[in-house]
Design a protein around this motif. Structure first.
Motif, PDB file in Angstrom:
ATOM      1  N   HIS A  25      29.725  46.856  65.866  1.00 59.15           N
ATOM      2  CA  HIS A  25      29.987  45.736  64.986  1.00 59.15           C
ATOM      3  C   HIS A  25      28.713  45.452  64.204  1.00 59.15           C
ATOM      4  O   HIS A  25      27.612  45.780  64.644  1.00 59.15           O
ATOM      5  N   LEU A  26      28.863  44.814  63.055  1.00 60.89           N
ATOM      6  CA  LEU A  26      27.692  44.553  62.207  1.00 60.89           C
ATOM      7  C   LEU A  26      26.599  43.789  62.938  1.00 60.89           C
ATOM      8  O   LEU A  26      25.417  44.072  62.789  1.00 60.89           O
ATOM      9  N   ILE A  73      26.394  36.730  50.573  1.00 60.60           N
ATOM     10  CA  ILE A  73      26.630  37.416  49.304  1.00 60.60           C
ATOM     11  C   ILE A  73      27.104  36.425  48.252  1.00 60.60           C
ATOM     12  O   ILE A  73      28.060  35.672  48.481  1.00 60.60           O
ATOM     13  N   VAL A  74      26.416  36.413  47.121  1.00 62.98           N
ATOM     14  CA  VAL A  74      26.886  35.646  45.970  1.00 62.98           C
ATOM     15  C   VAL A  74      27.579  36.642  45.049  1.00 62.98           C
ATOM     16  O   VAL A  74      26.958  37.597  44.582  1.00 62.98           O
ATOM     17  N   SER A  75      28.864  36.430  44.811  1.00 60.02           N
ATOM     18  CA  SER A  75      29.600  37.355  43.961  1.00 60.02           C
ATOM     19  C   SER A  75      30.463  36.592  42.974  1.00 60.02           C
ATOM     20  O   SER A  75      30.629  35.375  43.076  1.00 60.02           O
ATOM     21  N   CYS A  76      31.025  37.323  42.037  1.00 64.50           N
ATOM     22  CA  CYS A  76      31.889  36.725  41.028  1.00 64.50           C
ATOM     23  C   CYS A  76      33.250  36.403  41.626  1.00 64.50           C
ATOM     24  O   CYS A  76      33.714  37.064  42.552  1.00 64.50           O
ATOM     25  N   SER A  77      33.916  35.404  41.063  1.00 65.49           N
ATOM     26  CA  SER A  77      35.258  35.044  41.512  1.00 65.49           C
ATOM     27  C   SER A  77      36.311  36.030  41.039  1.00 65.49           C
ATOM     28  O   SER A  77      37.477  35.919  41.432  1.00 65.49           O
ATOM     29  N   ASP A  93      31.904  38.581  59.277  1.00 64.85           N
ATOM     30  CA  ASP A  93      30.778  39.480  58.987  1.00 64.85           C
ATOM     31  C   ASP A  93      29.921  39.004  57.825  1.00 64.85           C
ATOM     32  O   ASP A  93      28.702  39.163  57.833  1.00 64.85           O
ATOM     33  N   LEU A  94      30.562  38.424  56.815  1.00 68.93           N
ATOM     34  CA  LEU A  94      29.853  38.065  55.587  1.00 68.93           C
ATOM     35  C   LEU A  94      30.040  36.590  55.252  1.00 68.93           C
ATOM     36  O   LEU A  94      31.136  36.040  55.385  1.00 68.93           O
ATOM     37  N   PHE A  95      28.964  35.971  54.785  1.00 70.87           N
ATOM     38  CA  PHE A  95      29.000  34.594  54.301  1.00 70.87           C
ATOM     39  C   PHE A  95      29.042  34.700  52.775  1.00 70.87           C
ATOM     40  O   PHE A  95      28.043  35.023  52.142  1.00 70.87           O
TER      41      PHE A  95
END
Length: 229
Positions: A25-26, A73-77, A93-95
């Motif tokens: 797992h991560l 992670i900051v990503s686009c909508s 796993d990811l925020f």
């Protein structure tokens, strides 16, 4: 006879469709190897053989007592850019922080600060993507002021404009759109480092890694963005 054949076919299909388990797992992977693990997940995704780890009800029940994401992670909508799928990861796993244009403003920085200081994530990724509509609106607005947007969309355009002005990208550059996408990612990194002093200290002590990346919506591949600074 046909009934038994049908059962055999179903059994074979169920085995073939069952995801291959991952070795770790991560959260069990050393933090210095987390970026590599995420990029390998992206290779699985872009190669059309994702494992879809940690997406079971058992995983959901385990997370009910608390979360321990390994990356923020900051990503686009944009509906084409779901980070959990892009990196082939699962629940807990990811925020992920999403908005139009993967902008790193005050609210996003607050969320990142929470992830870094309270959840102790060792990795932050500012994730832009090709064919970004928010950056496209900025580019169109910059060249053709006949476009009229609502005051809320205009605020996004103005925010990006303030960022890209600092980068002094030649407006007549043939790859201006692509460079604006990349510059927006780098600006997000710089804003985080500027407004959260502990970030630089954590980076210096190798407790935190902050990187930029671009996701290609046509190939599904993620490439890292080098920060010239």
């Amino acid at each position: 006879m046909h009934r038994y054949l049908y059962i055999i076919i179903l059994s074979v299909l169920s085995i073939a469709c069952k995801p291959t388990p991952i070795d770790q797992h991560l959260e069990e992977i050393p933090k210095e190897n987390l970026l590599e693990a995420l990029l390998k997940g992206n290779e699985r995704f872009s190669g059309d053989h994702p494992l879809h780890p940690d997406q079971t009800l058992d995983r959901l029940r385990d997370l009910s007592v608390g979360q321990h994401p390994v990356a923020a992670i900051v990503s686009c909508s944009d509906s084409r850019v779901p980070p959990e799928l892009v990196f082939d990861q699962g629940l807990g796993d990811l925020f992920v922080i999403r908005n139009a244009g993967n902008i790193v403003g005050d609210y996003e920085i607050g969320s990142l600060e929470y992830a870094i200081e309270h959840l102790e994530v060792p990795l932050v990724i500012i994730l832009g993507h090709t064919k970004c509509g928010a950056i496209g609106a900025y580019v169109d607005h910059d060249h053709d002021h006949s476009h009229h947007y609502s005051e809320y969309i205009q605020k996004i355009i103005d925010f990006i404009d303030a960022e890209e002005e600092e980068k002094a990208i030649p407006r007549d550059a043939p790859d201006f759109y692509e460079r604006a996408i990349e510059a927006n990612v780098l600006h997000g990194i710089h804003e985080l480092k500027l407004k959260v002093p502990s970030v630089n200290e954590l980076i210096a002590s190798k407790k935190l890694k902050v990187i930029g990346a671009i996701y290609d919506v046509e190939t599904g591949k993620v490439r890292l963005v080098e920060d010239p600074n």
